[in-house]
Design a protein around this motif. Structure first.
Motif, PDB file in Angstrom:
ATOM      1  N   THR A 199       0.860  -1.174   0.000  1.00 30.04           N
ATOM      2  CA  THR A 199       0.000   0.000   0.000  1.00 30.04           C
ATOM      3  C   THR A 199       0.899   1.228   0.000  1.00 30.04           C
ATOM      4  OG1 THR A 199      -1.906   1.044   1.069  1.00 30.04           O
ATOM      5  CG2 THR A 199      -0.165   0.219   2.512  1.00 30.04           C
ATOM      6  N   SER A 200       0.314   2.365  -0.295  1.00 31.70           N
ATOM      7  CA  SER A 200       1.118   3.592  -0.397  1.00 31.70           C
ATOM      8  C   SER A 200       1.891   3.866   0.889  1.00 31.70           C
ATOM      9  CB  SER A 200       0.216   4.785  -0.716  1.00 31.70           C
ATOM     10  OG  SER A 200      -0.414   4.615  -1.955  1.00 31.70           O
ATOM     11  N   GLN A 201       1.268   3.609   2.021  1.00 24.54           N
ATOM     12  CA  GLN A 201       1.938   3.889   3.281  1.00 24.54           C
ATOM     13  C   GLN A 201       3.186   3.036   3.470  1.00 24.54           C
ATOM     14  OE1 GLN A 201      -0.496   3.950   6.813  1.00 24.54           O
ATOM     15  NE2 GLN A 201       1.197   4.634   8.094  1.00 24.54           N
ATOM     16  N   ASP A 202       3.184   1.838   2.936  1.00 27.50           N
ATOM     17  CA  ASP A 202       4.370   0.993   3.044  1.00 27.50           C
ATOM     18  C   ASP A 202       5.582   1.694   2.425  1.00 27.50           C
ATOM     19  OD1 ASP A 202       2.923  -1.044   4.261  1.00 27.50           O
ATOM     20  OD2 ASP A 202       2.464  -2.025   2.359  1.00 27.50           O
ATOM     21  N   VAL A 203       5.378   2.237   1.248  1.00 28.21           N
ATOM     22  CA  VAL A 203       6.474   2.892   0.545  1.00 28.21           C
ATOM     23  C   VAL A 203       6.841   4.211   1.225  1.00 28.21           C
ATOM     24  CG1 VAL A 203       7.183   3.930  -1.653  1.00 28.21           C
ATOM     25  CG2 VAL A 203       5.878   1.787  -1.621  1.00 28.21           C
ATOM     26  N   ASN A 204       5.832   4.972   1.599  1.00 26.67           N
ATOM     27  CA  ASN A 204       6.118   6.272   2.204  1.00 26.67           C
ATOM     28  C   ASN A 204       6.819   6.122   3.551  1.00 26.67           C
ATOM     29  OD1 ASN A 204       6.016   9.084   2.687  1.00 26.67           O
ATOM     30  ND2 ASN A 204       4.087   9.220   1.606  1.00 26.67           N
ATOM     31  N   ASP A 205       6.331   5.217   4.390  1.00 23.08           N
ATOM     32  CA  ASP A 205       6.949   5.019   5.704  1.00 23.08           C
ATOM     33  C   ASP A 205       8.371   4.479   5.583  1.00 23.08           C
ATOM     34  OD1 ASP A 205       4.865   5.973   7.194  1.00 23.08           O
ATOM     35  OD2 ASP A 205       4.109   4.016   7.810  1.00 23.08           O
ATOM     36  N   THR A 206       8.558   3.508   4.699  1.00 22.18           N
ATOM     37  CA  THR A 206       9.903   2.944   4.546  1.00 22.18           C
ATOM     38  C   THR A 206      10.848   3.989   3.965  1.00 22.18           C
ATOM     39  OG1 THR A 206       8.936   0.753   4.207  1.00 22.18           O
ATOM     40  CG2 THR A 206      11.237   1.034   3.606  1.00 22.18           C
ATOM     41  N   ALA A 207      10.353   4.784   3.024  1.00 23.51           N
ATOM     42  CA  ALA A 207      11.174   5.870   2.488  1.00 23.51           C
ATOM     43  C   ALA A 207      11.537   6.868   3.579  1.00 23.51           C
ATOM     44  CB  ALA A 207      10.441   6.571   1.349  1.00 23.51           C
ATOM     45  N   ALA A 208      10.593   7.140   4.468  1.00 19.98           N
ATOM     46  CA  ALA A 208      10.873   8.058   5.576  1.00 19.98           C
ATOM     47  C   ALA A 208      11.990   7.528   6.455  1.00 19.98           C
ATOM     48  CB  ALA A 208       9.608   8.285   6.407  1.00 19.98           C
ATOM     49  N   MET A 209      11.971   6.231   6.721  1.00 24.11           N
ATOM     50  CA  MET A 209      13.033   5.640   7.531  1.00 24.11           C
ATOM     51  C   MET A 209      14.375   5.664   6.787  1.00 24.11           C
ATOM     52  SD  MET A 209      11.629   4.748  10.467  1.00 24.11           S
ATOM     53  CE  MET A 209      10.827   6.364  10.267  1.00 24.11           C
ATOM     54  N   LEU A 210      14.317   5.474   5.480  1.00 25.11           N
ATOM     55  CA  LEU A 210      15.535   5.514   4.676  1.00 25.11           C
ATOM     56  C   LEU A 210      16.107   6.926   4.632  1.00 25.11           C
ATOM     57  CD1 LEU A 210      17.189   3.454   3.089  1.00 25.11           C
ATOM     58  CD2 LEU A 210      15.809   4.012   1.057  1.00 25.11           C
ATOM     59  N   VAL A 211      15.237   7.902   4.438  1.00 27.26           N
ATOM     60  CA  VAL A 211      15.661   9.307   4.472  1.00 27.26           C
ATOM     61  C   VAL A 211      16.269   9.630   5.830  1.00 27.26           C
ATOM     62  CG1 VAL A 211      14.762  11.671   4.571  1.00 27.26           C
ATOM     63  CG2 VAL A 211      14.096  10.158   2.694  1.00 27.26           C
ATOM     64  N   ALA A 212      15.613   9.176   6.887  1.00 25.20           N
ATOM     65  CA  ALA A 212      16.123   9.443   8.234  1.00 25.20           C
ATOM     66  C   ALA A 212      17.487   8.815   8.439  1.00 25.20           C
ATOM     67  CB  ALA A 212      15.136   8.919   9.282  1.00 25.20           C
ATOM     68  N   ARG A 213      17.654   7.569   8.002  1.00 24.26           N
ATOM     69  CA  ARG A 213      18.951   6.908   8.186  1.00 24.26           C
ATOM     70  C   ARG A 213      20.062   7.663   7.466  1.00 24.26           C
ATOM     71  NH1 ARG A 213      20.014   1.926   4.844  1.00 24.26           N
ATOM     72  NH2 ARG A 213      21.280   3.438   3.718  1.00 24.26           N
ATOM     73  N   ARG A 214      19.791   8.115   6.265  1.00 19.77           N
ATOM     74  CA  ARG A 214      20.799   8.820   5.484  1.00 19.77           C
ATOM     75  C   ARG A 214      21.112  10.190   6.086  1.00 19.77           C
ATOM     76  NH1 ARG A 214      18.071   6.942  -0.320  1.00 19.77           N
ATOM     77  NH2 ARG A 214      19.031   4.862  -0.344  1.00 19.77           N
ATOM     78  N   ALA A 215      20.086  10.877   6.541  1.00 23.51           N
ATOM     79  CA  ALA A 215      20.310  12.187   7.164  1.00 23.51           C
ATOM     80  C   ALA A 215      21.010  12.039   8.508  1.00 23.51           C
ATOM     81  CB  ALA A 215      18.979  12.919   7.336  1.00 23.51           C
ATOM     82  N   LEU A 216      20.642  11.002   9.261  1.00 24.03           N
ATOM     83  CA  LEU A 216      21.266  10.786  10.565  1.00 24.03           C
ATOM     84  C   LEU A 216      22.754  10.504  10.432  1.00 24.03           C
ATOM     85  CD1 LEU A 216      18.573   8.687  12.475  1.00 24.03           C
ATOM     86  CD2 LEU A 216      19.334  11.004  13.009  1.00 24.03           C
ATOM     87  N   ALA A 217      23.154   9.847   9.377  1.00 23.55           N
ATOM     88  CA  ALA A 217      24.586   9.595   9.179  1.00 23.55           C
ATOM     89  C   ALA A 217      25.349  10.913   9.112  1.00 23.55           C
ATOM     90  CB  ALA A 217      24.807   8.783   7.906  1.00 23.55           C
ATOM     91  N   GLN A 218      24.759  11.901   8.471  1.00 26.63           N
ATOM     92  CA  GLN A 218      25.382  13.223   8.384  1.00 26.63           C
ATOM     93  C   GLN A 218      25.359  13.933   9.739  1.00 26.63           C
ATOM     94  OE1 GLN A 218      26.868  14.181   5.539  1.00 26.63           O
ATOM     95  NE2 GLN A 218      26.234  12.245   4.613  1.00 26.63           N
ATOM     96  N   ILE A 219      24.230  13.838  10.419  1.00 31.94           N
ATOM     97  CA  ILE A 219      24.098  14.501  11.718  1.00 31.94           C
ATOM     98  C   ILE A 219      25.076  13.911  12.723  1.00 31.94           C
ATOM     99  CG2 ILE A 219      22.529  14.901  13.667  1.00 31.94           C
ATOM    100  CD1 ILE A 219      20.232  14.975  11.614  1.00 31.94           C
ATOM    101  N   LEU A 220      25.188  12.588  12.722  1.00 30.48           N
ATOM    102  CA  LEU A 220      26.107  11.938  13.656  1.00 30.48           C
ATOM    103  C   LEU A 220      27.546  12.381  13.407  1.00 30.48           C
ATOM    104  CD1 LEU A 220      24.564   8.352  13.679  1.00 30.48           C
ATOM    105  CD2 LEU A 220      24.543   9.996  15.564  1.00 30.48           C
TER     106      LEU A 220
END
Length: 448
Positions: free
Chosen positions: A112-133
């Motif tokens: 469902t759409s939420q599957d993709v959006n939520d997983t993308a959100a976690m992927l975006v967060a992981r990539r951004a967190l690498a920079q923040i860390l």
């Protein structure tokens, strides 16, 4: 085909980006980054299903080849998203157009759409967190250096904005260091799970094998595997928001200390200088603490964003109508602002200059009054000693005397001149400051 402005106002080229989109995290939360993450999820989903024999390998290869962000018009997808209150719907439609007709049915299979959006959100967060860390580590390293260099640099401790008792600048920097380490550890420990539950969390399209997909999908994307779909359990996003909120608070506290130390009347520390940095449009003499200002401008906006995410936890049944949708830009803003603040603070602390002479001079502005507590201790710490020193302090203020002069006419007469001078020496009243600095530095090295 992405338009020139597809990065959006939150991207690295916006009017206010110099302050609010500094550092590597900003590029990881642009509209283009979200699109790329969604396509990464679609490609990974097809690969995971092919690995389980749920879709043909040919289909996974076709979907993977089609998940090239350059093949999609971001702005058009955004416009079409208004019709479904969800950008995944038009994205999947556009993706299917890129896949051969007989394989199209395997695009977004069982999702469902939420599957993709939520997983993308976690992927975006992981990539951004690498920079923040990374930026937090830079700031922490600078704090460790300052703590070591100024382990014994005496300055006035200030409580409720008034001089209290002597401390060291090394202790202050060590306090910043340990707070940064806790924030770093909290963000690094976040569990960012994939989402895959289908229409209502049962994955019924895949029969009785749907539960096999999330672990494979998680491995493909280097995210966590959930126990079950979390469509309306917004704990992962809330935990991310809260951890970012706490981190922003730590960054803001340090920036607040720096801006106060940089005041003209205090002048105990100064930010890095460079041509044009800290200038005023009206006053040629100004050297404004632009790093601290920018950190604080970023983190000022964070608590409200965290509150918005927490309010979104009140999701209805198996799919939220509004609260979930409100998370998307909010989470991106949290990552961008916290990342920008972390980047600013790292640069600020790396170039911070400390004026030890000014610190000692400011400590002596009150002519020994910050040493009153130490005198009470030297006199035995009794209520009578406290009362006598209180009176001496009052007299010193009223008559413009030093505390030493006021004490010599009262309770200080009970001490030898040598003992009185020792009691009034800030460098001999630092308690465990040095030991605390050493402990913080040791802990910092162990975490490296």
């Amino acid at each position: 085909m992405m338009s020139a402005g597809s990065a959006g106002s939150t991207g690295p080229d916006g009017l206010f980006s110099g302050m609010f989109a500094r550092g590597g995290a900003a590029a990881e939360v642009t509209d283009a980054a979200w699109l790329a993450a969604m396509l990464d999820v679609e490609a990974a989903l097809a690969r995971a299903q092919a690995g389980l024999g749920l879709v043909p390998r040919e289909a996974a290869e076709a979907v993977g080849a089609a998940c090239d962000p350059e093949l999609f018009d971001l702005a058009e997808i955004g416009r079409r998203a208004a019709g479904s209150a969800n950008p995944v719907v038009p994205l999947v439609a556009a993706l299917r157009e890129q896949v051969r007709g007989d394989l199209r049915r395997y695009v977004h299979h069982g999702a469902t759409s939420q599957d993709v959006n939520d997983t993308a959100a976690m992927l975006v967060a992981r990539r951004a967190l690498a920079q923040i860390l990374g930026d937090l580590r830079t700031a922490a390293d600078a704090c460790a250096r300052l703590a070591g260099e100024h382990r014994d640099t005496v300055m006035a401790g200030r409580t409720v904005l008034q001089q209290a008792v002597p401390i060291t600048f090394g202790l202050k920097a060590a306090g910043w260091l340990t707070a940064l380490h806790r924030s770093h550890a909290r963000l690094a420990a976040l569990r960012l799970p994939v989402q895959y539950g289908g229409a209502a969390g049962t994955l019924s399209v895949l029969g009785e094998r749907g539960h096999e997909v999330p672990p494979r999908l998680a491995a493909e994307l280097e995210l966590a595997a959930p126990i079950l779909p979390w469509h309306t359990d917004r704990t992962p996003v809330a935990e991310l928001a809260c951890a970012l909120g706490v981190t922003a608070g730590v960054l803001g506290k340090i920036a607040t200390d720096v801006k106060l130390l940089a005041q003209t009347e205090v002048a105990e520390a100064a930010e890095p200088s460079a041509p044009g940095r800290g200038g005023s449009s009206a006053m040629p003499h100004k050297r404004n603490p632009v790093g601290a200002v920018s950190v604080l401008a970023c983190v000022q906006r964070v608590p409200g964003l965290v509150a918005s995410v927490l309010a979104g936890m009140l999701a209805e049944h198996e799919r939220a109508a509004g609260p979930w949708q409100a998370e998307w830009e909010t989470a991106g803003e949290l990552l961008r602002l916290t990342g920008s603040a972390a980047s600013w603070l790292g640069e600020l602390l790396e170039g911070l200059t400390v004026d030890a002479a000014r610190m000692r001079a400011n400590l002596h502005l009150t002519r020994g009054l910050p040493m009153a507590e130490n005198v009470v201790v030297r006199l035995g710490g009794t209520p009578q000693a406290r009362s006598a020193v209180d009176a001496a302090c009052a007299r010193a203020v009223e008559e413009g005397l030093s505390l030493r002069e006021a004490l010599l006419a009262g309770p200080g007469a009970d001490l030898s001149p040598e003992d009185l001078d020792t009691a009034l020496d800030p460098a001999r009243a630092l308690g465990s400051a040095g030991a605390f600095v050493d402990r913080a530095l040791e802990h910092s090295r162990e975490d490296t």
